[in-house]
Design a protein around this motif. Structure first.
Motif, short mmCIF file in Angstrom:
data_model
loop_
_atom_site.label_atom_id
_atom_site.label_comp_id
_atom_site.label_asym_id
_atom_site.label_seq_id
_atom_site.Cartn_x
_atom_site.Cartn_y
_atom_site.Cartn_z
N LYS A 124 36.75 5.80 93.59
CA LYS A 124 36.94 4.42 93.14
C LYS A 124 36.56 4.25 91.67
N ALA A 142 39.37 5.73 89.46
CA ALA A 142 40.53 4.84 89.49
C ALA A 142 40.27 3.57 88.69
N SER A 143 39.04 3.07 88.74
CA SER A 143 38.72 1.85 88.00
C SER A 143 38.80 2.07 86.49
N THR A 174 46.32 9.23 93.79
CA THR A 174 47.65 9.36 93.20
C THR A 174 48.47 10.41 93.94
N GLU A 229 43.72 4.30 95.72
CA GLU A 229 43.25 4.93 94.48
C GLU A 229 43.76 6.35 94.31
N VAL A 270 44.16 10.09 90.08
CA VAL A 270 43.23 10.87 90.88
C VAL A 270 44.01 11.75 91.85
N ASN A 303 50.77 7.40 88.17
CA ASN A 303 49.54 7.70 87.44
C ASN A 303 49.34 6.55 86.45
#
Length: 397
Positions: free
Chosen positions: A190, A193-194, A246, A244, A199, A6
């Motif tokens: 996405k 994650a960015s 987790t 992306e 996630v 994470n």
């Protein structure tokens, strides 16, 4: 077991999480505690270190069950996740009331991953106005929760604004190869994650629709693959192929499902599927889209129905008829929804009164009364009594 980090807190989490929404049950609907406990502990013994539950799961009995299942040292081996029932919150005080009750039910001093359940644009606005940001900050400061997140069930365009509206540690989204553009979708995955969020993914098998009997038209596509895989493996590997992601929360009812998922997870590396394999998955998704008539995952958020309609079962049987061309579903409709084995109280689609309550609850935004009319047209008619008589004769009732 493989693990991913994470990015928000450095936790190394198993790529397969144990989702406790669909535990094995007894005939009366209660949790089969012996069987379920063995499954939870087997998962942990084989590397799973994330267990997820929620206030309403198994009619409120899931959290107390997990407290017992995670005794004898198992609680210390996992990150525990549960959720605030946002729909039941009407005051700032309610938030503390539910969290404190969950800490007691789970017999733990801290929730590792605490989510706001079923956020949409409207529900986020409501609980934000009630002071949920102060609640989350306070609960983190006093140690009742360690990480704050949310599960999302809204429109794609409303996802990013919620991500940006608080310093979240993680989020939970519905994601599978049929739902790249549903709810948060690939774009939301996405984006979160960015922003550095962990996630988690729910419904990787779309409520089991991607794990059961596979339509012949889809099997023809899978048979083109150089390396043969089960339908479950195709679905899980597709989700894990995204770097992306987790962790994937899978609701498992049978030990065999758990064992299969753990084995598949051994190869769940990011970017590990070939372009040909990804192309086959895309073809399968398009074919399922042609066959699936109602976009229902069977989550049950629409229930209970005031008119006693079993909405998920109605839709599940309808979809099975069309996806698998299975005419036995016509018999199954009456055998299941008549409830002749238990209460004799029917749960047919025709009982819908068009009250609309279910529409507000549905995370898929299905126009449920309209779809129930299609179910009625498909299965019910002037010969209902004859069909019921046939069901009773088969079961000698």
């Amino acid at each position: 077991m493989l693990y991913r980090t994470n990015p928000k807190n450095g936790d190394k989490l198993s790529i397969l999480g144990f989702g406790a929404m669909r535990l094995p049950t007894k005939e009366d609907g209660s949790i089969d505690e012996e069987k379920a406990t063995k499954m939870v502990r087997y998962a942990i013994d084989n590397g799973v270190n994330l267990v997820d539950t929620a206030w309403p799961y198994h009619m409120g009995e899931c959290e107390p069950f997990l407290a017992r299942a995670l005794s004898e040292g198992y609680r210390e081996k996992v990150k525990l996740s549960t959720k605030l029932p946002t729909w039941a919150v009407n005051t700032r005080e309610d938030m503390d009331k539910f969290l404190n009750a969950q800490l007691e039910k789970l017999n733990t001093k801290q929730i590792d991953y605490y989510l706001l359940h079923t956020l949409t644009k409207a529900s986020w606005a409501k609980i934000k106005d009630l002071g949920v940001i102060d609640f989350l900050n306070s609960a983190k400061e006093d140690g009742r929760i360690k990480n704050a997140g949310f599960s999302y069930h809204g429109m794609q365009e409303d996802f990013a604004p919620i991500v940006d509206d608080y310093n979240w540690d993680f989020c939970l989204i519905q994601y599978n190869y049929l739902d790249e553009k549903v709810q948060a979708g690939t774009k939301g995955l996405k984006y979160a994650a960015s922003k550095g969020l962990g996630v988690f993914v729910m419904e990787p098998l779309r409520g089991g629709n991607l794990a059961g009997k596979t339509p012949e038209e889809v099997m023809e596509i899978w048979n083109k693959a150089d390396k043969k895989r089960t339908t479950v493996e195709w679905a899980l590997r597709w989700v894990w192929n995204h770097p992306e992601v987790t962790s994937v929360l899978s609701g498992m009812t049978e030990p065999e499902q758990l064992e299969e998922n753990i084995k598949i997870a051994e190869e769940g590396y990011p970017n590990s599927l070939t372009q040909k394999e990804l192309g086959l998955i895309e073809q399968a998704a398009l074919k399922y889209g042609e066959l699936l008539k109602i976009n229902c995952t069977g989550c049950g958020y629409c229930m209970p129905c005031p008119a006693n309609v079993d909405i998920p079962t109605c839709f599940g049987i309808y979809n099975n008829l069309h996806m698998f061309h299975d005419e036995t579903q016509r018999f199954q409709y009456f055998a299941t929804l008549s409830d002749i084995f238990w209460t004799n109280e029917p749960h047919f689609a025709s009982q819908c009164t068009n009250c609309g309550i279910c529409i507000e609850k549905c995370p898929q935004y299905i126009q449920i009364p309209e779809m129930l009319e299609k179910v009625v047209a498909e299965f019910e008619g002037p010969d209902n009594d004859e069909k019921m008589a046939m069901v009773k004769s088969v079961f000698k009732m």
